[in-house]
Design a protein around this motif. Structure first.
Motif, PDB file in Angstrom:
ATOM      1  N   GLY A 185       0.798  -1.223   0.000  1.00 38.87           N
ATOM      2  CA  GLY A 185       0.000   0.000   0.000  1.00 38.87           C
ATOM      3  C   GLY A 185       0.827   1.267   0.000  1.00 38.87           C
ATOM      4  N   LEU A 186       2.100   1.164   0.381  1.00 40.75           N
ATOM      5  CA  LEU A 186       3.003   2.315   0.358  1.00 40.75           C
ATOM      6  C   LEU A 186       3.760   2.287  -0.968  1.00 40.75           C
ATOM      7  N   GLU A 187       3.720   3.374  -1.705  1.00 43.28           N
ATOM      8  CA  GLU A 187       4.269   3.400  -3.058  1.00 43.28           C
ATOM      9  C   GLU A 187       5.750   3.012  -3.090  1.00 43.28           C
ATOM     10  N   VAL A 188       6.097   2.200  -4.054  1.00 44.23           N
ATOM     11  CA  VAL A 188       7.496   1.843  -4.277  1.00 44.23           C
ATOM     12  C   VAL A 188       8.144   2.960  -5.090  1.00 44.23           C
ATOM     13  N   THR A 189       9.166   3.582  -4.529  1.00 49.59           N
ATOM     14  CA  THR A 189       9.868   4.658  -5.228  1.00 49.59           C
ATOM     15  C   THR A 189      11.361   4.361  -5.237  1.00 49.59           C
ATOM     16  N   GLU A 190      12.062   5.016  -6.132  1.00 46.39           N
ATOM     17  CA  GLU A 190      13.513   4.828  -6.205  1.00 46.39           C
ATOM     18  C   GLU A 190      14.179   5.286  -4.913  1.00 46.39           C
ATOM     19  N   GLU A 191      13.661   6.355  -4.305  1.00 49.94           N
ATOM     20  CA  GLU A 191      14.237   6.858  -3.054  1.00 49.94           C
ATOM     21  C   GLU A 191      14.145   5.805  -1.951  1.00 49.94           C
ATOM     22  N   ARG A 192      12.992   5.176  -1.824  1.00 48.22           N
ATOM     23  CA  ARG A 192      12.818   4.166  -0.775  1.00 48.22           C
ATOM     24  C   ARG A 192      13.680   2.942  -1.036  1.00 48.22           C
ATOM     25  N   LEU A 193      13.729   2.503  -2.279  1.00 48.68           N
ATOM     26  CA  LEU A 193      14.561   1.349  -2.614  1.00 48.68           C
ATOM     27  C   LEU A 193      16.030   1.643  -2.337  1.00 48.68           C
ATOM     28  N   SER A 194      16.455   2.855  -2.657  1.00 46.61           N
ATOM     29  CA  SER A 194      17.857   3.226  -2.495  1.00 46.61           C
ATOM     30  C   SER A 194      18.267   3.250  -1.028  1.00 46.61           C
ATOM     31  N   ARG A 195      17.434   3.833  -0.165  1.00 48.78           N
ATOM     32  CA  ARG A 195      17.839   3.912   1.243  1.00 48.78           C
ATOM     33  C   ARG A 195      17.785   2.546   1.924  1.00 48.78           C
ATOM     34  N   VAL A 196      16.861   1.691   1.489  1.00 50.02           N
ATOM     35  CA  VAL A 196      16.842   0.327   2.018  1.00 50.02           C
ATOM     36  C   VAL A 196      18.118  -0.411   1.618  1.00 50.02           C
ATOM     37  N   GLU A 197      18.500  -0.285   0.350  1.00 48.94           N
ATOM     38  CA  GLU A 197      19.715  -0.968  -0.110  1.00 48.94           C
ATOM     39  C   GLU A 197      20.943  -0.485   0.661  1.00 48.94           C
TER      40      GLU A 197
END
Length: 290
Positions: A185-197
């Protein structure tokens, strides 16, 4: 001959009957075993292929390249972006279906370029009983061939076969794509993927083996394996993790005392939905300490 050896021999003979195969190859233990089996059966007519995208950690791509070299199999890399799909970015309960469809679609495109009709994946016999797995629907719809599933090879047997092939990933923990760290339900964005990585790269550097960093809209929830929880509770680690993981782009950093749990931000399965859950801790009837 043991049951595992019989399954292994049957899978190898099955692959040997094919003119050639392209393996959807992540470098995890499942796809590595399929790649080793295929290379054993078909030699240069077996090709491993890794899909590079924003949801694949750079460390995993490096590892896949290394394992392909270890096996000796030719390794192709295709690039695509799940973020081109609004359906994927919406991150509903079918996110894995959209992701797997795009990923396998890219594999089939490369296979056709190479004159190969069959794309294999690493689905094993244990995967079909693991709750909400919409990605398996994409495997069925695109008619990918799953030799481990076809020959009823379960996860524990996959690891046993990996040891027989002397694969370095025989005991490698499962590693789902980065989008699995973002709650449904929370949008997948490049910013979120990047900080998780970035945050997970730190945990790997610090020596953790089984872990996830879940992104709750800027709040990092760290999960580690039960046997590593004591290390994560060390005050020195707590301070280090807080400071460095906040530097990755998170506003807050927390440690989940339940430890690592597969699919902890994914949709509930029917079974888990029936369990009694306290939705508000202040409404719970806790025993008195008087």
């Amino acid at each position: 001959m043991s049951a595992v050896s019989e399954k292994l021999a049957a899978a190898r003979e099955d692959l040997k009957s094919r003119d050639g195969v392209l393996i959807a190859f992540s470098g995890g233990v499942d796809s590595s075993v399929v790649a080793a089996l295929a290379y054993d059966a078909l030699g240069d007519d077996a090709i491993a292929c890794t899909a590079k995208s924003e949801t694949l950690p750079a460390a995993e791509l490096t590892d896949a390249t290394r394992v392909a070299e270890e096996i000796g199999i030719r390794h192709e890399i295709v690039e695509f972006s799940e973020l081109d799909s609004e359906e994927f970015m919406q991150n509903d309960d079918m996110r894995c279906y959209h992701c797997r469809s795009m990923r396998l679609g890219a594999m089939y495109d490369r296979a056709r370029e190479l004159g190969i009709d069959i794309v294999c994946d690493g689905t094993n016999a244990s995967d079909t009983g693991e709750g909400h797995r919409p990605g398996l629907r994409a495997v069925e719809e695109l008619d990918a061939y799953s030799p481990l599933l076809e020959h009823n090879i379960e996860k524990s047997e996959v690891r046993e076969i990996a040891r027989e092939y002397d694969l370095s990933v025989a005991d490698k923990p499962s590693m789902a794509c980065l989008s699995s760290r973002i709650p449904t339900g929370l949008e997948v964005t490049e910013e979120r993927l990047s900080r998780v990585e970035k945050a997970e790269r730190l945990l790997r550097t610090w020596g953790f083996e089984q872990f996830r960093v879940r992104d709750h809209d800027g709040l990092a929830r760290i999960e580690v394996g039960e046997e590593e929880l004591e290390t994560a509770l060390d005050p020195d680690f707590v301070r280090t993790a807080r400071d460095h993981i906040e530097d990755c782009g998170f506003d807050h950093v927390t440690l989940d005392l339940h430890g690592y749990e597969t699919g902890s931000v994914s949709p509930e399965t029917e079974e888990s939905a029936e369990e009694d859950v306290v939705s508000n801790v202040f409404d719970a009837d806790y025993p008195s300490v008087d």
